[in-house]
Every structure is written in C-alpha cells, then in structure tokens.
Design a protein around this motif. Structure first.
Motif, short mmCIF file in Angstrom:
data_model
loop_
_atom_site.label_atom_id
_atom_site.label_comp_id
_atom_site.label_asym_id
_atom_site.label_seq_id
_atom_site.Cartn_x
_atom_site.Cartn_y
_atom_site.Cartn_z
N ILE A 69 -2.74 -24.30 50.74
CA ILE A 69 -2.21 -25.04 49.59
C ILE A 69 -1.22 -26.07 50.12
N LYS A 70 -1.30 -27.32 49.61
CA LYS A 70 -0.35 -28.36 50.01
C LYS A 70 0.38 -28.88 48.77
N ILE A 71 1.69 -29.10 48.93
CA ILE A 71 2.51 -29.60 47.83
C ILE A 71 3.31 -30.79 48.33
N SER A 72 3.24 -31.91 47.64
CA SER A 72 3.98 -33.12 48.01
C SER A 72 5.43 -33.01 47.55
N LEU A 73 6.37 -33.07 48.50
CA LEU A 73 7.80 -33.01 48.16
C LEU A 73 8.23 -34.24 47.37
N GLU A 74 7.72 -35.39 47.74
CA GLU A 74 8.04 -36.63 47.03
C GLU A 74 7.65 -36.52 45.56
N GLU A 75 6.46 -36.00 45.32
CA GLU A 75 5.96 -35.86 43.95
C GLU A 75 6.81 -34.88 43.16
N VAL A 76 7.07 -33.72 43.76
CA VAL A 76 7.75 -32.65 43.04
C VAL A 76 9.22 -32.95 42.81
N LEU A 77 9.93 -33.36 43.88
CA LEU A 77 11.38 -33.52 43.79
C LEU A 77 11.81 -34.73 42.96
N PHE A 78 11.08 -35.82 43.09
CA PHE A 78 11.53 -37.07 42.47
C PHE A 78 10.70 -37.49 41.25
N LYS A 79 9.40 -37.53 41.39
CA LYS A 79 8.57 -37.97 40.26
C LYS A 79 8.58 -36.93 39.14
N GLU A 80 8.61 -35.66 39.52
CA GLU A 80 8.66 -34.60 38.51
C GLU A 80 10.09 -34.13 38.25
N ASN A 81 11.08 -34.75 38.89
CA ASN A 81 12.52 -34.49 38.65
C ASN A 81 12.93 -33.04 38.92
N TYR A 82 12.25 -32.40 39.87
CA TYR A 82 12.61 -31.00 40.15
C TYR A 82 13.98 -30.91 40.83
N LEU A 83 14.35 -31.92 41.62
CA LEU A 83 15.67 -31.93 42.25
C LEU A 83 16.75 -31.94 41.18
N LYS A 84 16.58 -32.75 40.15
CA LYS A 84 17.54 -32.79 39.05
C LYS A 84 17.65 -31.44 38.36
N GLU A 85 16.52 -30.77 38.19
CA GLU A 85 16.50 -29.45 37.56
C GLU A 85 17.28 -28.43 38.41
N ILE A 86 17.11 -28.51 39.72
CA ILE A 86 17.83 -27.60 40.63
C ILE A 86 19.33 -27.83 40.53
N LEU A 87 19.75 -29.09 40.55
CA LEU A 87 21.18 -29.41 40.52
C LEU A 87 21.81 -29.01 39.18
N LEU A 88 21.09 -29.19 38.09
CA LEU A 88 21.60 -28.75 36.79
C LEU A 88 21.78 -27.24 36.75
N ASN A 89 20.86 -26.54 37.37
CA ASN A 89 20.94 -25.08 37.44
C ASN A 89 22.18 -24.65 38.22
N ILE A 90 22.45 -25.36 39.32
CA ILE A 90 23.64 -25.07 40.13
C ILE A 90 24.91 -25.31 39.31
N GLU A 91 24.97 -26.43 38.61
CA GLU A 91 26.16 -26.76 37.80
C GLU A 91 26.44 -25.69 36.75
N GLU A 92 25.39 -25.26 36.07
CA GLU A 92 25.57 -24.23 35.03
C GLU A 92 26.10 -22.93 35.61
N LYS A 93 25.54 -22.53 36.74
CA LYS A 93 25.95 -21.26 37.34
C LYS A 93 27.35 -21.33 37.93
N VAL A 94 27.75 -22.50 38.45
CA VAL A 94 29.11 -22.66 38.98
C VAL A 94 30.13 -22.51 37.86
N VAL A 95 29.88 -23.14 36.72
CA VAL A 95 30.78 -23.02 35.56
C VAL A 95 30.90 -21.55 35.14
N GLU A 96 29.78 -20.86 35.18
CA GLU A 96 29.75 -19.45 34.78
C GLU A 96 30.48 -18.56 35.79
N ARG A 97 30.33 -18.88 37.08
CA ARG A 97 30.86 -18.00 38.13
C ARG A 97 32.30 -18.29 38.52
#
Length: 458
Positions: free
Chosen positions: A68-96
């Motif tokens: 199986i091959k997955i394009s990092l460019e496609e996933v992280l930027f075009k599909e905004n998965y990097l933004k989703e990861i960072l939002l998840n971090i922000e929420e958990k930091v506020v909680e913790r």
C-alpha cells in the motif's frame, strides 16, 4: 514547531519556535518555568497523541495484501490532515495543562494556544522503518521518498527490526485489520512529522529531590495502601497526599529507576555515554554507583563512598543529568532543565554550556531557563569559533580544552527574554546572543565599582 499562546500564568502573550537549543532568560517570577512546563505539556501530548478515530487512509486491503502506498503531500496538505493533527494537539494541551501543573481547571480558564508547523521536508529520510504484526500478517511500514509504503510478507517474520508499538488494543475481536493498519499509519505520520523520542524534565528542585525521593515514594505508597484498606473517598486522598506538578513527579520516578538501570550495565559506549563519563571526570571528580541494588551513592576519586545526602550540592544536582546521559539518552529526546547553573561555580557553569553544546550536536534537543551570564557567554564563544580561521580555531580550542563537538551554530538556537509579562526574541548573530538584562546588570556592577574605586583614589 511554532507555539503561540495567551494567558499562561503571568505571561499575557507569547510566541516561540522550538529549535535544537531553546533558551529562556529573565528576572525572577516572570514566568520562565511556566513556559518550560507548557513545552513539556505539548511534547508529552504529541508523544501520547491518540485519535478516537483514525483517518481512513485505506478502506480495503489490496489483493493478496502485498503493498500500500500513501502520498504524504496529498494527505497532509491537500486533505488538511496536518491541520487536524495540530488542532487535536491544541485541544489536548488545554485539557492537560491544569493536570500537569496540578492546579484547578479555573487556574487556566483563559489560556489559549495555537500550534503551527510551517515547513516539513517530505523528501528527507527522518524516520526509520517499523515492523508490525496484524492478525497473522507480518508487515513493514517505511518512508519512500514523499510517500509512506506498507508491505506485507511472511519474510518479515524473520527480519531483525523493531516491532511497531500500536498504542491501542490489538485483540482481533475488537477492531478490524483495516482499522489497525490505519492506526499504524496515523502513529507513523505523527512520529515522522515531529521526529520526537522521549521527554525528560529536570526541575529546579532536583537537588532536594535527590535526597528525599525514596522517602517521598515510600510515604505516598503507604498512604495509598491505607486509602485502599479503609475504602476512603478520593477527596480525602487529595487532602493528605502532596500534589506536585507532573515534571516533578516524573523526576522523582526517574530517580527511583536509576539504581535498576545502573545495576544492568548493558548500554553500549557511544558519544553520549562518553559525555557522561567526561562530566564525572572533569566536573564531578568521582562517579555514581549503585549499592545494595537500590541505593545511589557517590564514589570519590580516591574510592571513598558517600551517601547522596552527605555529598556536595553539585553531586546531588547532577545525579539525574549524568545518569540520563549514561542510561537513557537517545537522538530525538527533549531534555528540559530549569536553571542548569544551580550549585555550580562559574567555571563549572562554563563547562555545562559546553556539555549542552555537545548534546545538541549529538541530536538531543534542549529547553532551558537560566539566569547565568556565564552559560550564555560561553555559548557565544562556541558560536564565534565558527568565524575564526582553522589555524586559530585549533590553537584556541587546544589552549582552552574545547573539543570539536562543542562548536555550535547560531541557527540551531532559539532564545527569548521573558520580561514584563511578555516574551521577546533575543537578538542573535555571528557573535552569539545579546541578552540585554545580563549586559545591563554587568555594566551597572562595573560602573559602581569604577565609581567607588575612583572615589577611593581621589
């Protein structure tokens, strides 16, 4: 990684960007330790990041389950998965954050944070391959250019490699093979982005904790046993058990593990472990040993054994640092320390600056708060060595006992002044860091001396 925040204790607003060496200076009670603990919270959050539901990188297994091959460019930027990861971090930091500081939620009710990651070199090989087992299928996940590649083959059963830590329950009746593979991909991408191993905190209280850590653990265990036997409510437990910020608790537990690690004596000699030996020889003039399989003692150069509580303040302060380098440190770690100059003569403060320079050159990231002009000025010396000719450089280093691995680049340093409830970036250039608060204090001291001396002479 850039961190933008508001209302962190006494600090109203701040913006910092993590680097190999991160320095925070400022007067007392300005909020430096708050920043150290915030960075600790963010890094430990990244290390334990776990999405409730993984992204559907794959919806079905390929035929014969080969690749199986997955394009990092496609996933992280075009599909905004990097933004989703960072939002998840922000929420958990506020909680913790209140948990890390061991305070009520209201203490940080106005706290806000934004985490940014502006540049990722997707082509760089920054994360190793990992082996895993899904059901009866052996596989490997690895970076292939700007892609992530997952391959399945029975041959991996006999390969020498590290089994991937899934960080979730792998019982076959609880999740599908596809869901497990998606979790593996998620964890791998997070590890690849942040390239973070482990986080170790060395608080300003480390000298006292070195004496009392065993007693603190014993007392806490006794109280917990009594609590369980008497079936008391949770609130009563909070009243009788001292609550420490999480970095202090971590350091107590870390000290308690050192005797077991020292007793194993299985770690290979490398640059980092050699650095620990250099510190013992040049700064400590002795070494730490374990006695009766449970007690750390200090042995002087002439073989005299001393309990930690009868040893010098330097011995108590350095026990965690040296044993971290001996038994734990690996490339990609974050080493967080409050006031490394504690209990150190100015000469030894200069030595600790050289030690930190070598650590970042060996791949260990450092976050430190400091009041020491000696540490800053010695770091500046190590930066300026890049500007002299090879002949002069060799002469200066030989005359001053500086090893090549101590020379550092200013681009690898982020430095900030915490002043009047805000954070200012410290000016840096080819001659190093310009810490105005230190320079002003030194100038005032010299001016006063000159004035007094002139008055005496007149």
């Amino acid at each position: 990684m850039k961190i933008i925040f508001e209302n962190l204790g006494p600090i109203k607003k701040g913006e910092i960007e993590l680097n190999k060496l991160n320095i925070f200076c400022g007067r007392n009670n300005e909020g430096k330790t708050y920043i150290n603990y915030l960075i600790y919270t963010i890094l430990t959050t990244v290390n334990s990041l776990n999405f409730k539901k993984s992204k559907d990188f794959i919806k079905e297994l390929p035929k014969e389950k080969k690749e199986i091959k997955i394009s990092l460019e496609e996933v992280l930027f075009k599909e905004n998965y990097l933004k989703e990861i960072l939002l998840n971090i922000e929420e958990k930091v506020v909680e913790r954050l209140p948990i890390i500081f061991s305070v009520s939620k209201d203490f940080f009710k106005d706290f806000k944070i934004k985490v940014e990651y502006e540049s990722i070199n997707l082509s760089k090989r920054i994360y190793p391959k990992k082996f895993f087992l899904i059901g009866e299928h052996y596989g490997i996940i690895e970076k292939d250019g700007t892609n992530i590649k997952i391959r399945f083959d029975e041959e991996f059963k006999n390969e020498i490699g590290e089994i991937f830590d899934l960080n979730f329950d792998t019982l076959r009746n609880q999740s599908s093979e596809i869901e497990r593979i998606n979790r593996i991909i998620t964890n791998y991408i997070i590890a690849m982005i942040f390239n973070l191993k482990r986080v170790y905190s060395f608080p300003a209280e480390r000298s006292g904790l070195a004496i009392f850590y065993n007693e603190l653990l014993i007392r806490r265990n006794n109280i917990l046993d009594s609590f369980i036997r008497e079936n008391r409510d949770e609130e009563s437990l909070k009243e009788i058990v001292s609550r420490y910020p999480k970095p202090i608790n971590d350091y107590i537990n870390f000290l308690s593990q050192i005797p077991r690690m020292m007793d194993r004596k299985t770690r290979r000699v490398n640059k980092v472990t050699q650095l620990a030996k250099d510190i013992e020889k040049d700064l400590l003039y002795g070494e730490y040993k374990v006695k009766d399989n449970k007690k750390i003692i200090y042995t002087t150069e002439d073989g005299k054994e001393l309990e930690l509580y009868t040893s010098s303040s330097l011995v108590k302060t350095a026990v965690g640092i040296i044993n971290y380098l001996k038994y734990y440190a690996i490339k990609g770690d974050y080493f967080l320390i409050d006031e490394p100059e504690l209990n150190l003569h100015p000469e030894n403060q200069r030595k600790i600056a050289r030690i930190f320079a070598r650590m970042i050159n060996y791949g260990i990231n450092i976050v430190m708060t400091t009041h020491s002009p000696y540490i800053i000025n010695e770091l500046n010396n190590l930066i300026m060595l890049n500007k002299v000719s090879d002949t002069d450089k060799e002469r200066i280093m030989n005359n001053n006992g500086i090893v090549e691995d101590s020379v550092i680049k200013v681009k690898d340093i982020s430095a900030y002044l915490v002043n009047k409830h805000k954070i200012e970036e410290i000016n840096k250039g080819e001659y190093g860091l310009e810490v105005e608060s230190f320079n002003e204090t030194v100038d005032n001291l010299n001016n006063l001396s000159d004035d007094i001396y002139s008055s005496i002479e007149d």
